[in-house]
Design an enzyme around this catalytic site. Structure first.
Site, PDB file in Angstrom:
ATOM      1  N   LYS A 177       0.749  -1.250  -0.017  1.00 47.30           N
ATOM      2  CA  LYS A 177      -0.866   0.402   0.381  1.00 47.30           C
ATOM      3  C   LYS A 177       0.707   1.107   0.264  1.00 47.30           C
ATOM      4  O   LYS A 177       1.175   1.910   1.064  1.00 47.30           O
ATOM      5  CB  LYS A 177      -0.398  -0.526   1.571  1.00 47.30           C
ATOM      6  CG  LYS A 177      -2.222   0.781   0.931  1.00 47.30           C
ATOM      7  CD  LYS A 177      -1.873   1.868   0.705  1.00 47.30           C
ATOM      8  CE  LYS A 177      -2.290   2.871   2.223  1.00 47.30           C
ATOM      9  NZ  LYS A 177      -1.301   4.518   1.779  1.00 47.30           N
ATOM     10  N   GLU A 180      -0.459   7.897  -0.500  1.00 46.47           N
ATOM     11  CA  GLU A 180      -2.537   8.134  -1.152  1.00 46.47           C
ATOM     12  C   GLU A 180      -1.484   9.190  -2.373  1.00 46.47           C
ATOM     13  O   GLU A 180      -2.291   9.688  -3.517  1.00 46.47           O
ATOM     14  CB  GLU A 180      -3.250   8.701  -0.551  1.00 46.47           C
ATOM     15  CG  GLU A 180      -2.867  10.002   0.453  1.00 46.47           C
ATOM     16  CD  GLU A 180      -3.642  10.188   1.179  1.00 46.47           C
ATOM     17  OE1 GLU A 180      -3.687   9.620   2.165  1.00 46.47           O
ATOM     18  OE2 GLU A 180      -3.829  11.665   1.483  1.00 46.47           O
ATOM     19  N   GLY A 230       7.220   5.184   8.211  1.00 46.95           N
ATOM     20  CA  GLY A 230       6.204   6.546   8.134  1.00 46.95           C
ATOM     21  C   GLY A 230       6.548   7.100   9.109  1.00 46.95           C
ATOM     22  O   GLY A 230       7.563   6.918  10.136  1.00 46.95           O
ATOM     23  N   THR A 234       1.071   7.097  13.501  1.00 46.18           N
ATOM     24  CA  THR A 234       0.954   5.805  12.381  1.00 46.18           C
ATOM     25  C   THR A 234       1.713   4.079  13.000  1.00 46.18           C
ATOM     26  O   THR A 234       0.856   3.436  12.864  1.00 46.18           O
ATOM     27  CB  THR A 234       0.974   6.248  11.184  1.00 46.18           C
ATOM     28  OG1 THR A 234       0.395   7.811  11.420  1.00 46.18           O
ATOM     29  CG2 THR A 234       0.119   5.718   9.886  1.00 46.18           C
ATOM     30  N   GLY A 235       2.992   4.461  13.136  1.00 52.96           N
ATOM     31  CA  GLY A 235       3.896   3.648  13.119  1.00 52.96           C
ATOM     32  C   GLY A 235       2.593   2.396  14.827  1.00 52.96           C
ATOM     33  O   GLY A 235       2.900   1.313  14.942  1.00 52.96           O
ATOM     34  N   GLU A 252      10.066   1.652  10.922  1.00 50.67           N
ATOM     35  CA  GLU A 252      10.440   3.027  10.721  1.00 50.67           C
ATOM     36  C   GLU A 252       9.890   4.133  10.684  1.00 50.67           C
ATOM     37  O   GLU A 252       9.436   4.198   9.623  1.00 50.67           O
ATOM     38  CB  GLU A 252      11.942   2.555   9.055  1.00 50.67           C
ATOM     39  CG  GLU A 252      12.684   3.103   9.509  1.00 50.67           C
ATOM     40  CD  GLU A 252      12.846   4.274   9.028  1.00 50.67           C
ATOM     41  OE1 GLU A 252      12.484   5.951   8.993  1.00 50.67           O
ATOM     42  OE2 GLU A 252      12.631   4.340   7.683  1.00 50.67           O
ATOM     43  N   CYS A 286      13.587  11.153   7.075  1.00 46.45           N
ATOM     44  CA  CYS A 286      13.758  10.332   8.332  1.00 46.45           C
ATOM     45  C   CYS A 286      15.015  10.410   8.853  1.00 46.45           C
ATOM     46  O   CYS A 286      14.967  11.145  10.251  1.00 46.45           O
ATOM     47  CB  CYS A 286      13.228   8.916   8.166  1.00 46.45           C
ATOM     48  SG  CYS A 286      13.867   7.956   7.286  1.00 46.45           S
ATOM     49  N   GLU A 384       9.745  16.579  15.263  1.00 49.84           N
ATOM     50  CA  GLU A 384      10.437  17.240  13.763  1.00 49.84           C
ATOM     51  C   GLU A 384       9.424  17.442  13.483  1.00 49.84           C
ATOM     52  O   GLU A 384       8.203  17.349  12.984  1.00 49.84           O
ATOM     53  CB  GLU A 384      10.184  14.956  13.053  1.00 49.84           C
ATOM     54  CG  GLU A 384      10.582  14.962  11.680  1.00 49.84           C
ATOM     55  CD  GLU A 384      10.202  12.931  11.458  1.00 49.84           C
ATOM     56  OE1 GLU A 384       9.191  13.096  11.409  1.00 49.84           O
ATOM     57  OE2 GLU A 384      10.862  12.982  11.200  1.00 49.84           O
TER      58      GLU A 384
HETATM   59  P1  NDP Z   1       1.730   8.718   7.627  1.00 45.49           P
HETATM   60  O1  NDP Z   1       2.375   7.438   9.006  1.00 45.49           O
HETATM   61  O2  NDP Z   1       0.410   8.658   7.818  1.00 45.49           O
HETATM   62  O3  NDP Z   1       1.837   7.954   6.561  1.00 45.49           O
HETATM   63  C1  NDP Z   1       2.864   6.998   6.322  1.00 45.49           C
HETATM   64  C2  NDP Z   1       2.118   5.251   5.617  1.00 45.49           C
HETATM   65  O4  NDP Z   1       0.656   4.795   6.544  1.00 45.49           O
HETATM   66  C3  NDP Z   1       1.044   6.075   3.828  1.00 45.49           C
HETATM   67  O5  NDP Z   1       1.159   5.223   3.107  1.00 45.49           O
HETATM   68  C4  NDP Z   1      -0.184   6.036   4.703  1.00 45.49           C
HETATM   69  O6  NDP Z   1      -1.312   6.389   3.995  1.00 45.49           O
HETATM   70  C5  NDP Z   1      -0.364   4.826   5.590  1.00 45.49           C
HETATM   71  N1  NDP Z   1      -0.801   4.464   6.791  1.00 45.49           N
HETATM   72  C6  NDP Z   1      -2.287   5.755   7.114  1.00 45.49           C
HETATM   73  N2  NDP Z   1      -2.748   6.536   8.328  1.00 45.49           N
HETATM   74  C7  NDP Z   1      -2.903   4.332   8.051  1.00 45.49           C
HETATM   75  C8  NDP Z   1      -3.631   3.127   9.491  1.00 45.49           C
HETATM   76  N3  NDP Z   1      -3.874   3.583  10.042  1.00 45.49           N
HETATM   77  N4  NDP Z   1      -2.669   2.415   9.130  1.00 45.49           N
HETATM   78  C9  NDP Z   1      -1.777   1.254   7.808  1.00 45.49           C
HETATM   79  N5  NDP Z   1      -1.391   2.688   7.404  1.00 45.49           N
HETATM   80  C10 NDP Z   1      -1.604   4.243   7.371  1.00 45.49           C
HETATM   81  O7  NDP Z   1       2.864  10.031   7.189  1.00 45.49           O
HETATM   82  P2  NDP Z   1       2.211  11.271   6.454  1.00 45.49           P
HETATM   83  O8  NDP Z   1       2.378  10.743   5.491  1.00 45.49           O
HETATM   84  O9  NDP Z   1       0.822  11.353   7.723  1.00 45.49           O
HETATM   85  O10 NDP Z   1       3.171  12.666   7.300  1.00 45.49           O
HETATM   86  C11 NDP Z   1       3.163  12.644   8.577  1.00 45.49           C
HETATM   87  C12 NDP Z   1       4.463  12.218   9.332  1.00 45.49           C
HETATM   88  O11 NDP Z   1       5.147  11.564   9.873  1.00 45.49           O
HETATM   89  C13 NDP Z   1       5.397  13.720   8.405  1.00 45.49           C
HETATM   90  O12 NDP Z   1       5.417  15.080   8.831  1.00 45.49           O
HETATM   91  C14 NDP Z   1       7.080  13.563   8.744  1.00 45.49           C
HETATM   92  O13 NDP Z   1       6.875  13.622  10.026  1.00 45.49           O
HETATM   93  C15 NDP Z   1       6.094  11.382   9.525  1.00 45.49           C
HETATM   94  N6  NDP Z   1       7.005  10.731   7.988  1.00 45.49           N
HETATM   95  C16 NDP Z   1       7.794   9.796   8.245  1.00 45.49           C
HETATM   96  C17 NDP Z   1       8.365   9.162   7.546  1.00 45.49           C
HETATM   97  C18 NDP Z   1       9.564   8.447   6.943  1.00 45.49           C
HETATM   98  O14 NDP Z   1      10.386   8.903   6.731  1.00 45.49           O
HETATM   99  N7  NDP Z   1      10.233   7.446   8.400  1.00 45.49           N
HETATM  100  C19 NDP Z   1       8.486   9.673   6.233  1.00 45.49           C
HETATM  101  C20 NDP Z   1       6.228   9.984   5.928  1.00 45.49           C
HETATM  102  C21 NDP Z   1       6.233  10.582   6.475  1.00 45.49           C
HETATM  103  P3  NDP Z   1      -1.566   7.468   2.854  1.00 45.49           P
HETATM  104  O15 NDP Z   1      -0.571   8.450   3.198  1.00 45.49           O
HETATM  105  O16 NDP Z   1      -2.051   7.312   2.160  1.00 45.49           O
HETATM  106  O17 NDP Z   1      -2.746   8.042   4.009  1.00 45.49           O
END
Ligand code: NDP
Length: 489
Positions: A177, A180, A230, A234-235, A252, A286, A384
Site C-alpha cells: 500500500k 496516497e 512513516g 501511524t507506526g 521505521e 527521516c 520532527e
Molecule cells: P503516515 O505515517 O500517516 O503515512 C505513512 C504511510 O502510512 C502512508 O502510506 C499512509 O497512507 C499510511 N497510513 C496512514 N494511516 C494508516 C493506518 N491507520 N494504517 C496503516 N497505514 C496507514 O505519515 P504522513 O504521510 O501523514 O506524514 C506525517 C509525518 O510523518 C511527516 O510530517 C513526518 O514527520 C513523518 N513521516 C516520516 C517518514 C519516514 O520516512 N520515517 C515518512 C513520511 C512521513 P496514506 O498516505 O495513503 O494516508
C-alpha cells in the site's frame, strides 16, 4: 508528461477494484493534475491478500531456486535502470523533489534490487552436530510468508526498494500500500517486475487511503509480517493492528537526528554536511540531521558559513537541474512546517535565515530556514519538522554534545564530525540511535542496515538483517541410531 491513471495490480492483473473512484494527485510544485490512483477499499485488500496467499502456497516463486529468483530480480534491476529518467520524472511530479535527487533515488533502487538478488542466492541456515550422541540439528531459513508493506511519500521508489526486493528474494509474496500522494512509481515498478518474469500474485499493489486500506491491510489475519515506514503516530497504530493476530512487524519511523560538529573537524566538509543534513530531499527525510550542534569555539564562524551557503540555495521548480529545494508534499504539510517556524520565533530562537513560505500560490515552497541559539525546551528542538528548517545549538564539551543529542524521543540516526578517532568513537558509542555516521551524512549502501531505537521504531531495513526480517528459522532436530528410553518401564 500527461496525466497518468493507475488501477490496482492484483494477481498479475490491472483491476479497477471495488473502489469509489480515484484519488487525484496534483503536482505540489504548480497544481497540475499529474496522476489518478484507484481509491481502494477493504475488499480490494482482501482480494490482494488472497492472491498473495495463493501465490505463496501454490505458486512457483517460493519453490524456485535462489538463482532463479536472483535472475528475475536482476532483470527487474535492469528494467528500473533502463527506465531511470521516466521513473525519476514521476517522482518529481508526485513528490516535488528536485530532479537530481530523484535520479539518485532511482539509482538507489537499482542498487538495492541487485543486492537483494545476491541475497536470494545466499539464503542459508546452519547445522549443529555437537548436541549429543546421535543428534543433528538443522536450522533452516524459510520465507516468512505473505507480507504487508506500507510506504510513505518522501522516497516512494527508494523506500519501496528497501522492502520489496528483499521480501521477494526470500520467496515471500507481497501486498503493498503506497502513500496516497505518491503511488505512481509503485505501480510502475510492479509492472516492470511482471515484465522481468515475476509470477502473477507475488507482488500486488493496492492504492488508497491509510485510514481505510492501510489499516485493513495491517490488521489483516491473512498476513504473516508487516513492514511499515512513516510517522511514529501511524507506526504505533500499525503495531497495535499487528498485535491483534500476534503478527511480527518492523516499523521505521520518524527522527530528530543530531549533526555534531567538533572544532577539530574538516570544517569545509562539515559545512556541506550541515546543508546536506537538513536540505536534502526538501528536509522531508527521516534521517535528516535537523539539529546541528556546533562546538562553541568555532560556532560563530561556522554558523555564518552555513548561513551564507544556505542563502545561495535555489528554491523552486523541481524540474530545474539547478534547484536545491523543491516543493513540499502538500498544502497541509507546508502549513505545518510554517507553523513550527512561527513557534520557533515565538519561543525565542534566533532566526538566522529564511523563515517564510516561498513561491506564492505557484506551489508548496518554503525558504531554507535556519534558527540559531535553539534551546532543548523549544518545540523546534523536539518536534520532527520534516521540512527545510535547521536548528542550531552550541555546546562546550563531549559530555554536552552527547547529552543534547540524546535529549529526544527519537533514535534513528546521528552524525559526528571530528578528525579525532577518539572523539568519534567515544561519541558514537554513547549516541542512542540505530545509525551513526562520522565525517559524512545521510550516506549508506544496500549492505548497511537501518534501524531505529526509542520513538524511531524497531526492526531492520536493508542489509543481511533487513533480508532476515522476511525469513524465519525452523529448527529440525534429528535423532539417528539407538535412542536410550526415557521411561524404561
Ligand atoms: P503516515 O505515517 O500517516 O503515512 C505513512 C504511510 O502510512 C502512508 O502510506 C499512509 O497512507 C499510511 N497510513 C496512514 N494511516 C494508516 C493506518 N491507520 N494504517 C496503516 N497505514 C496507514 O505519515 P504522513 O504521510 O501523514 O506524514 C506525517 C509525518 O510523518 C511527516 O510530517 C513526518 O514527520 C513523518 N513521516 C516520516 C517518514 C519516514 O520516512 N520515517 C515518512 C513520511 C512521513 P496514506 O498516505 O495513503 O494516508
Amino acid at each position: 508528461m500527461s496525466t497518468r491513471s493507475y488501477h490496482h495490480f492484483i494477481g498479475g492483473e490491472v483491476v479497477d477494484g471495488a473502489g469509489r473512484g480515484a484519488i487525484e494527485r496534483r503536482s505540489p510544485a504548480g497544481g497540475r493534475l499529474v496522476a489518478r490512483y484507484a481509491e481502494g477499499t477493504p475488499d480490494d485488500i482482501d482480494l490482494a491478500v488472497e492472491a498473495a496467499r495463493a501465490a505463496f502456497e501454490q505458486g512457483p516463486w517460493p519453490r524456485m531456486s535462489g538463482l532463479q529468483r536472483a535472475e528475475v530480480l536482476n532483470r527487474l534491476a535492469d528494467l528500473i535502470r533502463d527506465n531511470r529518467e521516466r521513473l525519476a520524472r514521476i517522482e518529481v511530479e508526485e513528490v516535488g523533489k528536485p530532479i537530481r535527487f530523484a535520479r539518485g533515488d532511482i539509482d538507489g533502487a537499482v542498487g538495492l534490487t541487485r543486492y537483494a538478488a545476491s541475497l536470494a542466492m545466499q539464503m542459508a541456515g546452519s547445522v549443529y552436530t555437537n548436541i549429543g550422541a546421535g543428534k543433528t540439528a538443522l536450522l533452516t531459513r524459510e520465507a516468512v510468508g505473505v507480507v504487508a508493506l506500507v510506504t510513505p511519500w518522501n522516497f516512494p521508489a527508494l523506500i519501496l526498494s528497501q522492502k520489496v526486493p528483499f521480501a521477494l528474494a526470500a520467496g515471500c509474496a507481497v501486498v503493498l500500500k503506497p502513500s496516497e500522494f505518491t503511488s505512481g512509481s509503485a505501480f510502475e515498478i510492479a509492472a516492470l517486475a511482471a515484465e522481468a518474469g515475476l509470477p502473477a500474485g507475488v507482488f500486488n499493489v493496492v492504492s488508497g487511503y491509510g485510514a481505510t486500506v492501510g489499516d485493513h491491510l495491517t490488521a489483516h489475519p491473512g498476513i504473516d509480517f508487516v513492514s511499515f515506514t512513516g510517522s511514529t503516530r501511524t507506526g504505533s497504530r500499525v503495531v497495535a493492528n499487528t498485535s491483534r493476530h500476534l503478527v511480527k512487524s518492523s516499523v521505521e519511523l520518524g527522527g530528530k537526528s543530531a549533526n555534531i560538529v567538533f572544532a577539530d573537524a574538516d570544517l569545509e566538509a562539515a559545512v556541506d554536511g550541515a546543508l546536506m543534513g537538513v536540505f536534502f530531499n526538501n528536509g522531508e527525510c527521516c534521517v535528516s540531521g535537523s539539529r546541528l550542534f556546533v562546538q562553541s569555539s568555532i560556532a560563530d564562524d561556522f554558523i555564518a558559513k552555513v548561513v551564507e551557503r544556505s542563502r545561495r540555495l535555489k528554491v523552486g521548480d523541481p524540474f530545474d537541474e539547478d534547484t536545491d529545494i523543491g516543493a513540499l508534499i502538500d498544502e497541509q504539510h507546508l502549513a505545518k512546517v510554517a507553523g513550527l517556524v512561527r513557534t520557533g520565533i515565538e519561543e525565542g530562537a534566533e532566526l538566522a535565515l529564511g523563515g517564510k513560505v516561498a513561491g506564492g500560490s505557484a506551489g508548496h515552497f518554503h525558504e531554507a530556514t535556519i534558527f540559531d541559539r535553539v534551546e532543548p525546551g523549544m518545540t523546534i528542538f523536539r518536534e520532527e519538522i520534516f521540512g527545510p528548517v535547521l536548528s542550531v545549538t552550541r555546546f562546550e564539551t563531549v559530555e554536552d554534545a552527547v547529552r543534547l543529542a540524546n535529549d529526544t524521543a527519537y533514535g534513528l540516526s546521528n552524525y559526528v564530525w571530528s578528525k579525532n578517532i577518539d572523539t568519534v568513537l567515544t561519541v558514537a558509542k554513547r549516541l542512542k540511535s540505530g545509525w551513526v555516521q562520522a565525517n559524512t551524512v545521510i550516506d549508506g549502501a544496500p549492505q548497511l542496515p537501518l534501524t531505529g531505537v526509542k520513538g524511531s521504531g524497531f526492526g531492520y531495513e536493508m542489509g543481511q538483517a533487513g533480508f532476515e526480517e522476511f525469513t524465519q528459522l525452523k529448527t529440525l532436530l534429528i535423532h539417528t541410531g539407538p535412542r536410550a528410553p526415557v521411561f524404561p518401564v
